[in-house]
Design an enzyme around this catalytic site. Structure first.
Site, short mmCIF file in Angstrom:
data_model
loop_
_atom_site.label_atom_id
_atom_site.label_comp_id
_atom_site.label_asym_id
_atom_site.label_seq_id
_atom_site.Cartn_x
_atom_site.Cartn_y
_atom_site.Cartn_z
N SER A 118 0.83 -1.21 0.00
CA SER A 118 0.00 0.00 0.00
C SER A 118 0.86 1.27 0.00
O SER A 118 0.49 2.28 -0.60
CB SER A 118 -0.99 0.00 1.17
N ARG A 128 22.63 -14.38 2.16
CA ARG A 128 22.08 -13.02 2.06
C ARG A 128 22.87 -12.21 1.04
O ARG A 128 22.30 -11.38 0.32
CB ARG A 128 22.13 -12.32 3.42
N ARG A 146 13.05 -8.08 4.45
CA ARG A 146 14.33 -8.78 4.54
C ARG A 146 15.39 -7.82 5.07
O ARG A 146 15.42 -6.65 4.68
CB ARG A 146 14.78 -9.29 3.16
N HIS A 194 9.06 3.16 8.39
CA HIS A 194 8.93 2.28 9.56
C HIS A 194 7.76 2.75 10.41
O HIS A 194 7.64 3.95 10.68
CB HIS A 194 10.23 2.32 10.37
C1 GRF Z 1 3.92 -0.55 6.72
O1 GRF Z 1 3.32 -0.38 7.97
C2 GRF Z 1 5.35 -0.08 6.77
O2 GRF Z 1 5.57 1.00 7.61
C3 GRF Z 1 6.07 -1.29 7.29
O3 GRF Z 1 5.42 -2.39 6.73
C4 GRF Z 1 4.08 -2.04 6.38
C5 GRF Z 1 3.95 -2.30 4.91
O4 GRF Z 1 2.64 -2.12 4.44
N1 GRF Z 1 7.48 -1.21 7.01
P1 GRF Z 1 2.39 -2.00 2.87
O5 GRF Z 1 2.95 -3.26 2.22
O6 GRF Z 1 3.08 -0.77 2.39
O7 GRF Z 1 0.92 -1.93 2.73
#
Ligand code: GRF
Length: 190
Positions: free
Chosen positions: A14, A66, A92, A110
């Site tokens: 999203s 990795r 990852r 984040h």
């Molecule tokens: C979001 O909450 C982002 O902050 C975190 O993982 C989630 C990803 O959601 N790192 P999307 O795939 O962007 O919907």
């Protein structure tokens, strides 16, 4: 000059969608050139394909190390001639060798007010701590997880009775506005 943006996802994407939609604006200084997922079933790939964007899958389960996985991602980014990399729910950990190739050119979103709550389960941790507010952070990526210079943050209140899910629903809305704004800012500096 338009910057070329690659977006790395693992799931529904999203935030990737929000970035791509924002980049459609005529005055946005960047364009999406690659949507890369580490999972073939990442939901966000459907949107990217429907938009006619180049997509790639680098499946981490097919690599022994990795380093080899990251090298394959790096190759895709170079092939796409990417200037900037956005991590958008990319689940990852990346090796220092790879991260250091993209210093000041790779950013992440984040779902916490960093430096609080790096890592997983951020919303539950904020609720358990009795915090009055939660939020999200966009930052430059450095080898240490969820560290790196902060580009921007958005805050939301934590309400009585909030669960991790209700809080996540509130935070994700501000994520979708914050990430494009921070990409525009990072683009101007890249
Ligand atoms: C979001 O909450 C982002 O902050 C975190 O993982 C989630 C990803 O959601 N790192 P999307 O795939 O962007 O919907």
């Amino acid at each position: 000059m338009m910057k070329r943006v690659a977006i790395l996802i693992s799931g529904r994407g999203s935030n990737m969608t929000a970035l791509v939609e924002a980049m459609k604006a005529d005055d946005f200084p960047a364009e999406p050139v690659l949507i890369l997922a580490n999972r073939p079933d990442a939901g966000g790939l459907d949107y990217a394909k429907a938009e006619g964007l180049p997509t790639a899958v680098v499946d981490h389960t097919r690599f022994d190390t990795r380093e080899a996985f990251d090298a394959a991602i790096h190759q895709e980014l170079i092939a796409a001639n990417a200037d900037i990399v956005c991590l958008a729910g990319f689940m990852r950990l990346l090796t220092p060798g790879f991260v250091n190739k993209w210093t000041d050119r790779m950013i992440n979103i984040h779902p916490s007010l960093l430096p609080k709550y790096p890592g997983l389960h951020t919303h539950q941790r904020a609720i358990d701590a009795g915090d009055a507010e939660a939020g999200c952070t966009v930052h430059y990526v450095v080898p240490e997880m969820d560290a790196g210079e902060i580009i921007g943050q958005s805050r939301v209140p934590i309400q009585p009775g909030d669960t991790a899910d209700t809080l996540a629903t509130r935070v994700i809305k501000v994520e979708h506005a914050l990430y494009p704004a921070c990409l525009a800012k990072a683009t101007a500096q890249a």
